[in-house]
Design a protein around this motif. Structure first.
Motif, mmCIF file in Angstrom:
data_model
loop_
_atom_site.group_PDB
_atom_site.id
_atom_site.type_symbol
_atom_site.label_atom_id
_atom_site.label_comp_id
_atom_site.label_asym_id
_atom_site.label_seq_id
_atom_site.Cartn_x
_atom_site.Cartn_y
_atom_site.Cartn_z
ATOM 1 N N ASP A 240 -4.693 2.790 8.089
ATOM 2 C CA ASP A 240 -3.399 2.889 7.415
ATOM 3 C C ASP A 240 -3.147 4.271 6.804
ATOM 4 O O ASP A 240 -2.058 4.546 6.310
ATOM 5 N N LEU A 241 -4.133 5.130 6.849
ATOM 6 C CA LEU A 241 -4.044 6.459 6.249
ATOM 7 C C LEU A 241 -3.164 7.382 7.089
ATOM 8 O O LEU A 241 -3.278 7.432 8.313
ATOM 9 N N VAL B 275 -6.783 5.782 -2.557
ATOM 10 C CA VAL B 275 -7.183 4.380 -2.470
ATOM 11 C C VAL B 275 -7.648 4.060 -1.053
ATOM 12 O O VAL B 275 -8.716 3.458 -0.855
ATOM 13 N N LEU B 276 -6.859 4.483 -0.061
ATOM 14 C CA LEU B 276 -7.209 4.188 1.330
ATOM 15 C C LEU B 276 -8.531 4.853 1.719
ATOM 16 O O LEU B 276 -9.353 4.250 2.419
ATOM 17 N N LEU B 277 -8.745 6.067 1.273
ATOM 18 C CA LEU B 277 -10.001 6.756 1.575
ATOM 19 C C LEU B 277 -11.186 6.072 0.904
ATOM 20 O O LEU B 277 -12.238 5.887 1.522
ATOM 21 N N ARG B 278 -11.012 5.703 -0.359
ATOM 22 C CA ARG B 278 -12.102 5.028 -1.076
ATOM 23 C C ARG B 278 -12.450 3.690 -0.423
ATOM 24 O O ARG B 278 -13.600 3.274 -0.435
ATOM 25 N N GLU B 279 -11.440 3.033 0.110
ATOM 26 C CA GLU B 279 -11.662 1.747 0.789
ATOM 27 C C GLU B 279 -12.187 1.939 2.212
ATOM 28 O O GLU B 279 -12.579 0.974 2.858
ATOM 29 N N GLY B 280 -12.159 3.176 2.690
ATOM 30 C CA GLY B 280 -12.569 3.429 4.071
ATOM 31 C C GLY B 280 -11.523 2.969 5.073
ATOM 32 O O GLY B 280 -11.819 2.772 6.248
ATOM 33 N N ASN B 281 -10.293 2.809 4.629
ATOM 34 C CA ASN B 281 -9.207 2.326 5.470
ATOM 35 C C ASN B 281 -8.515 3.507 6.143
ATOM 36 O O ASN B 281 -7.478 3.981 5.685
ATOM 37 N N ASN C 241 -0.538 14.120 7.886
ATOM 38 C CA ASN C 241 -0.055 14.821 6.700
ATOM 39 C C ASN C 241 -1.190 15.156 5.738
ATOM 40 O O ASN C 241 -1.146 16.181 5.060
ATOM 41 N N LEU C 242 -2.206 14.303 5.683
ATOM 42 C CA LEU C 242 -3.353 14.579 4.819
ATOM 43 C C LEU C 242 -4.062 15.858 5.258
ATOM 44 O O LEU C 242 -4.397 16.710 4.431
ATOM 45 N N ILE D 144 6.272 -0.134 3.000
ATOM 46 C CA ILE D 144 6.450 1.029 3.870
ATOM 47 C C ILE D 144 5.084 1.605 4.185
ATOM 48 O O ILE D 144 4.125 1.427 3.431
ATOM 49 N N SER D 145 5.021 2.275 5.281
ATOM 50 C CA SER D 145 3.744 2.835 5.707
ATOM 51 C C SER D 145 3.379 4.026 4.820
ATOM 52 O O SER D 145 4.238 4.613 4.152
ATOM 53 N N HIS D 146 2.124 4.343 4.849
ATOM 54 C CA HIS D 146 1.650 5.497 4.089
ATOM 55 C C HIS D 146 2.367 6.755 4.574
ATOM 56 O O HIS D 146 2.758 7.611 3.779
#
Length: 154
Positions: free
Chosen positions: A38-39, A29-35, A43-44, A10-12
């Protein structure tokens, strides 16, 4: 889930509605990966804004309780208790800790002081049974006095 069945990815963004804690972990995880693709950025951003609002609301709540007890302490000297002094000290400590953790909250404290005082005034009147007109419309306490750990209205 049936054995040997792969869970559906499922999507983030969808995860936000299903499991908030896992959503936060995946966001990290997505932020640390620079992704950023998919973030769930929408909502963030909302959650980050809510964090600030939450800190401001907590500050206002502590200030309201502090002001209400200072009013009670000043206008009901015959009913002063250690419990009131304890509450005054505790909420001052909470405010000072909030300022230590987020110095910019001091600006919010100053901006909201008058409005929070008016709310505390009403609560003090209800709790004490004293007419609201007994309590001044403008705070009888300065912001410095409210924050002074040794100040008590006598």
């Amino acid at each position: 889930m049936i054995a040997n069945q792969t869970p559906t990815a499922i999507s983030h963004r969808e995860l936000y509605e299903q499991d908030f804690c896992l959503w936060v972990e995946q966001a990290l995880v997505l932020l640390r990966e620079g992704n950023l693709t998919d973030l769930d950025l929408e909502n963030l951003l909302e959650e980050i804004a809510d964090m600030s609002n939450s800190q401001k609301q907590a500050l206002e709540s502590n200030l309201k309780i502090l002001l209400m007890h200072l009013l009670k302490y000043q206008y009901q000297p015959e009913k002063r208790t250690n419990s009131w002094r304890y509450t005054i000290i505790e909420h001052r400590q909470r405010i000072h800790r909030a300022f230590k953790n987020s110095p910019s909250l001091k600006r919010h404290f100053l901006q909201e002081f008058t409005d929070v005082y008016l709310e505390a005034r009403k609560l003090a009147a209800v709790e004490t049974g004293i007419s609201i007109d007994t309590f001044p419309i403008a705070s009888p306490f300065t912001t410095s006095q409210v924050l002074d750990e040794d100040y008590l209205p006598e």
